[in-house]
Design a protein around this motif. Structure first.
Motif, mmCIF file in Angstrom:
data_model
loop_
_atom_site.group_PDB
_atom_site.id
_atom_site.type_symbol
_atom_site.label_atom_id
_atom_site.label_comp_id
_atom_site.label_asym_id
_atom_site.label_seq_id
_atom_site.Cartn_x
_atom_site.Cartn_y
_atom_site.Cartn_z
ATOM 1 N N ASP A 157 -47.127 26.461 16.499
ATOM 2 C CA ASP A 157 -46.005 26.124 17.377
ATOM 3 C C ASP A 157 -45.247 24.929 16.799
ATOM 4 O OD1 ASP A 157 -46.656 28.100 19.333
ATOM 5 O OD2 ASP A 157 -48.336 26.817 19.958
ATOM 6 N N TYR A 158 -44.017 24.763 17.274
ATOM 7 C CA TYR A 158 -43.150 23.707 16.744
ATOM 8 C C TYR A 158 -43.053 22.578 17.768
ATOM 9 C CZ TYR A 158 -38.854 21.566 14.857
ATOM 10 O OH TYR A 158 -37.933 20.692 14.336
ATOM 11 N N HIS A 159 -43.581 21.404 17.406
ATOM 12 C CA HIS A 159 -43.605 20.238 18.294
ATOM 13 C C HIS A 159 -42.927 19.108 17.524
ATOM 14 C CE1 HIS A 159 -45.185 16.685 20.290
ATOM 15 N NE2 HIS A 159 -45.796 17.400 21.206
ATOM 16 N N SER A 160 -41.699 18.761 17.922
ATOM 17 C CA SER A 160 -40.912 17.887 17.047
ATOM 18 C C SER A 160 -40.130 16.842 17.833
ATOM 19 C CB SER A 160 -39.933 18.787 16.281
ATOM 20 O OG SER A 160 -39.219 18.060 15.338
ATOM 21 N N SER A 161 -40.081 15.613 17.289
ATOM 22 C CA SER A 161 -39.281 14.534 17.893
ATOM 23 C C SER A 161 -38.445 13.862 16.815
ATOM 24 C CB SER A 161 -40.183 13.462 18.499
ATOM 25 O OG SER A 161 -40.946 14.011 19.538
ATOM 26 N N VAL B 279 -53.583 13.671 25.063
ATOM 27 C CA VAL B 279 -53.838 14.892 25.835
ATOM 28 C C VAL B 279 -53.281 16.105 25.104
ATOM 29 C CG1 VAL B 279 -53.296 16.046 28.017
ATOM 30 C CG2 VAL B 279 -53.841 13.617 27.999
ATOM 31 N N ASN B 280 -52.131 15.926 24.422
ATOM 32 C CA ASN B 280 -51.498 17.084 23.792
ATOM 33 C C ASN B 280 -52.340 17.701 22.673
ATOM 34 O OD1 ASN B 280 -51.096 15.392 21.666
ATOM 35 N ND2 ASN B 280 -48.865 15.322 21.815
ATOM 36 N N LEU C 199 -48.310 18.177 27.024
ATOM 37 C CA LEU C 199 -48.934 17.128 27.839
ATOM 38 C C LEU C 199 -49.497 17.682 29.142
ATOM 39 C CD1 LEU C 199 -46.557 14.029 27.482
ATOM 40 C CD2 LEU C 199 -48.866 14.271 26.577
ATOM 41 N N VAL C 200 -48.868 18.744 29.650
ATOM 42 C CA VAL C 200 -49.263 19.199 30.995
ATOM 43 C C VAL C 200 -49.915 20.589 31.020
ATOM 44 C CG1 VAL C 200 -47.509 17.777 32.126
ATOM 45 C CG2 VAL C 200 -46.957 20.132 31.516
ATOM 46 N N SER C 201 -50.011 21.235 29.872
ATOM 47 C CA SER C 201 -50.590 22.586 29.892
ATOM 48 C C SER C 201 -51.234 22.900 28.543
ATOM 49 C CB SER C 201 -49.497 23.616 30.194
ATOM 50 O OG SER C 201 -48.517 23.614 29.163
ATOM 51 N N PRO D 30 -29.132 -0.271 21.050
ATOM 52 C CA PRO D 30 -30.111 -0.984 20.209
ATOM 53 C C PRO D 30 -31.453 -0.242 20.102
ATOM 54 C CG PRO D 30 -29.184 -2.430 21.889
ATOM 55 C CD PRO D 30 -28.731 -1.044 22.218
ATOM 56 N N ASP D 31 -31.795 0.549 21.090
ATOM 57 C CA ASP D 31 -33.013 1.350 21.054
ATOM 58 C C ASP D 31 -32.779 2.535 20.104
ATOM 59 O OD1 ASP D 31 -35.434 2.450 21.732
ATOM 60 O OD2 ASP D 31 -34.767 3.295 23.635
ATOM 61 N N ALA D 32 -33.867 3.160 19.632
ATOM 62 C CA ALA D 32 -33.710 4.398 18.866
ATOM 63 C C ALA D 32 -33.896 5.558 19.834
ATOM 64 C CB ALA D 32 -34.741 4.470 17.749
ATOM 65 N N PRO D 33 -32.804 6.224 20.277
ATOM 66 C CA PRO D 33 -32.980 7.342 21.214
ATOM 67 C C PRO D 33 -33.843 8.413 20.557
ATOM 68 C CG PRO D 33 -30.645 6.867 20.855
ATOM 69 C CD PRO D 33 -31.409 6.041 19.884
ATOM 70 N N VAL D 34 -34.577 9.129 21.386
ATOM 71 C CA VAL D 34 -35.469 10.151 20.823
ATOM 72 C C VAL D 34 -35.123 11.512 21.418
ATOM 73 C CG1 VAL D 34 -37.305 9.552 22.466
ATOM 74 C CG2 VAL D 34 -37.888 10.775 20.409
ATOM 75 N N VAL D 35 -35.060 12.499 20.542
ATOM 76 C CA VAL D 35 -34.735 13.865 20.964
ATOM 77 C C VAL D 35 -35.958 14.728 20.640
ATOM 78 C CG1 VAL D 35 -33.076 15.756 20.782
ATOM 79 C CG2 VAL D 35 -32.346 13.418 20.215
ATOM 80 N N SER D 36 -36.565 15.306 21.688
ATOM 81 C CA SER D 36 -37.813 16.070 21.489
ATOM 82 C C SER D 36 -37.636 17.474 22.028
ATOM 83 C CB SER D 36 -38.962 15.440 22.269
ATOM 84 O OG SER D 36 -39.030 14.073 22.015
ATOM 85 N N ASN D 37 -38.407 18.399 21.533
ATOM 86 C CA ASN D 37 -38.245 19.760 22.043
ATOM 87 C C ASN D 37 -39.193 20.036 23.229
ATOM 88 O OD1 ASN D 37 -40.655 20.140 20.697
ATOM 89 N ND2 ASN D 37 -40.037 22.027 19.704
ATOM 90 N N TYR D 38 -39.039 21.241 23.785
ATOM 91 C CA TYR D 38 -39.750 21.641 25.015
ATOM 92 C C TYR D 38 -41.255 21.423 24.930
ATOM 93 C CZ TYR D 38 -40.533 25.461 21.850
ATOM 94 O OH TYR D 38 -40.897 26.160 20.731
ATOM 95 N N LEU D 39 -41.793 21.489 23.697
ATOM 96 C CA LEU D 39 -43.245 21.462 23.581
ATOM 97 C C LEU D 39 -43.837 20.077 23.869
ATOM 98 C CD1 LEU D 39 -45.508 23.423 23.064
ATOM 99 C CD2 LEU D 39 -45.363 22.938 20.632
ATOM 100 N N THR D 40 -43.016 19.035 23.736
ATOM 101 C CA THR D 40 -43.515 17.678 23.980
ATOM 102 C C THR D 40 -44.075 17.586 25.394
ATOM 103 O OG1 THR D 40 -41.828 16.901 22.486
ATOM 104 C CG2 THR D 40 -42.857 15.237 23.858
ATOM 105 N N LYS D 41 -43.305 18.067 26.361
ATOM 106 C CA LYS D 41 -43.767 18.043 27.755
ATOM 107 C C LYS D 41 -44.863 19.088 27.960
ATOM 108 C CE LYS D 41 -43.253 17.435 32.376
ATOM 109 N NZ LYS D 41 -42.117 17.668 33.231
ATOM 110 N N ALA D 42 -44.618 20.305 27.429
ATOM 111 C CA ALA D 42 -45.565 21.401 27.680
ATOM 112 C C ALA D 42 -46.969 21.031 27.198
ATOM 113 C CB ALA D 42 -45.087 22.669 26.985
#
Ligand code: ADP
Length: 504
Positions: free
Chosen positions: A405-409, A363-364, A275-277, A261-273
């Motif tokens: 850069d490519y930041h995609s979900s 933060v991103n 946020l933290v760097s 029932p939720d909409a699963p989300v697929v994000s690339n490496y940059l989503t985390k990167a």
């Protein structure tokens, strides 16, 4: 004083004189507050803002605006970051509803609330916490904005209630002509059904006020998710870029069978990167992250090229069935790792996959340094792995060619995929800002050429995105214009928004 400034001053005087509960803001304080902090092209900010304290004040202001021919731009909290923030079109006076922030009702057994527009996600969350109310929120990445404004702009979060506009059940609206209406069962005086039934006799009008300029929403009913008995989160780390298509196909199949029932989300490496760097941690200069930098990011942060998050909620026995099918489907993908986290009612709430609003999502925007910003490109694609992969590859190429850069979900929804690409940039790089401006327009044109529409669009590009819906000589825009004429004949509410193809 110009004629327009003179008219505005008279209008504000009249509002100050006749409307009891208002604050009026002008000058530097106004220009600084009401602008887009992430603008590609610096703008002066709004010249005047009115902050009413009640629906009757809103109605009085709109009525006075009609007699003066003044234009108002309602905002709820003005935190629409990535899509224009608190910027309004030049001709408008901001109608800031943030002082109207009462939580009018929270109904626990039936899972709904009735809110004024200024209530933020944080305020609603704190209210639920303070009263130990077992209802969960779906929150957007940046949680400091308003619940109402976000739903009106079709914001998204993560939970089965993550399509925020779809949870609207009953509105109170001051129309552009000054009339006050309640939609649906709200029109049946004394009925307790306003937030319980989305339809009433006749067409459902709630949607008329979503991404719209026909009125000012002064109350909104919304459905909230009852706390589930249990939940499971499956985190899937995918090694190869090309596996995106197969992953979307697998998730689409699970969605079609009603298992997620939720909409699963697929994000690339940059989503985390992001946020933290910062990008300068990974690469020198201003070229986009290359293959070896992407590799370093992934190894150091322990993320896949793609990372899917799948949340399942409900009775433990039902969950096990959905979990089994999900793991079976995901484990058929090449080079992927699944991590399962389970939660049961009674376990600490901070371990539960519920929406907790925070400003962390912002933060991103600092990815490109202290003058970093982002603008979002949100569009929809079919529920097809091949189409999603093809479009993702094209988009990435275009961004790289522009030096970005490519930041995609990708949010996998019932019948389509919503793709949100965050374009992260340095506001001080005026050459880059100009290039992004041109890129954005070309991305809209490409999407329209392929038959894909925008989901949500920054103010600057609204007219360009609207222009693409040209069937029958723009018959749809003309129909909306007739509605506008009927409900707001003097063009008082956000005149350059929605159906308008007038460029700002
Ligand atoms: P948020 O508070 O979530 O940050 P905003 O207040 O910036 O959202 O609203 C985003 C857009 O939605 C506004 O620019 C406006 O066009 C529309 N909007 C927001 N609130 C209202 C409202 N109460 N009535 C009508 N339109 C609104």
């Amino acid at each position: 004083m110009t004629e327009a400034a003179d008219l505005r001053a008279h209008f504000l005087d009249e509002v100050g004189r006749r409307v009891g509960d208002v604050e009026i803001v002008t000058g530097a304080a106004c220009a600084t507050r009401y602008r887009d902090p992430f603008a590609l092209v610096p703008s002066a900010g709004a010249e005047a803002a009115i902050r009413p304290g009640s629906a009757s004040s809103v109605q009085a202001i709109v009525q006075i605006a009609n007699t003066f021919g003044a234009a108002l731009w309602p905002i709820s909290r003005g935190e629409n970051l990535g899509y224009g923030g608190a910027a309004v079109s030049d001709k408008c006076i901001v109608l800031d509803l943030m002082r109207m922030n009462r939580i009018l009702e929270v109904n626990v057994p039936d899972g709904f609330c009735l809110l004024e527009p200024g209530v933020s996600f944080v305020e609603l969350f704190e209210h639920l916490e303070a009263h130990d109310i077992p209802l969960w929120l779906s929150v957007p990445g940046y949680g400091l904005g308003s619940v109402v404004g976000n739903a009106l702009e079709r914001g998204v979060g993560n939970s089965p209630y993550g399509d925020h506009a779809a949870q609207i059940c009953g509105l109170e609206v001051v129309l552009g002509n000054g009339d006050l209406i309640r939609t649906g069962m709200g029109a049946l005086s004394g009925s307790g059904m306003w937030q319980r039934q989305k339809t009433a006799l006749g067409p459902r009008l709630d949607e008329l006020f979503v991404q719209s300029n026909l009125g000012v929403v002064t109350k909104m009913g919304l459905w909230l998710m009852p706390e589930p008995e249990a939940s499971v989160v499956v985190d899937v780390e995918i090694e190869e870029r090309e596996t995106l298509g197969a992953c979307i196909e697998a998730l689409a199949s699970l969605k079609r069978r009603g298992l997620l029932p939720d909409a699963p989300v697929v994000s690339n490496y940059l989503t985390k990167a992001a946020l933290v760097s910062r990008r300068s941690d990974w690469i020198d200069g201003s070229t986009p992250l290359d293959v070896s930098a992407i590799d370093r990011v992934r190894k150091k942060l322990g993320v896949g090229w793609w990372n899917a998050k799948i949340r399942i909620y409900g009775l433990p026995t039902v969950l096990e069935i959905a979990l089994h099918s999900t793991l079976e489907a995901m484990r058929q993908l090449p080079a992927c790792t699944c991590t399962v986290s389970k939660w049961r009612r009674g376990a600490p709430k901070h371990l539960a996959p519920r929406g907790v609003p925070s400003g962390e999502g912002l933060v991103n925007s600092r990815w490109c340094g202290s003058t970093g910003a982002h603008i979002d490109f949100a569009w929809t694609l079919p529920l097809s792995g091949a189409e999603v992969l093809r479009n993702s590859t094209e988009m990435e190429k275009k961004l790289f060619a522009t030096g970005l850069d490519y930041h995609s979900s990708f949010y996998v929804r019932d019948r389509h995929v919503l793709n949100v690409v965050q374009i992260l940039f340095d506001q001080q790089d005026s050459g880059m800002c100009a290039a992004i401006d041109a890129l954005y327009l070309s991305l809209i044109a490409d999407a329209a050429r392929d038959g894909f529409g925008m989901h949500r669009v920054p103010l600057r590009y609204r007219a360009h995105a609207a222009e693409m819906f040209g069937f029958g000589g723009h018959a749809l825009a003309q129909c909306r214009e007739r509605l506008k004429q009927a409900l707001d004949p003097n063009g008082v509410i956000s005149p350059t928004k929605a159906s308008s193809t007038e460029k700002v």
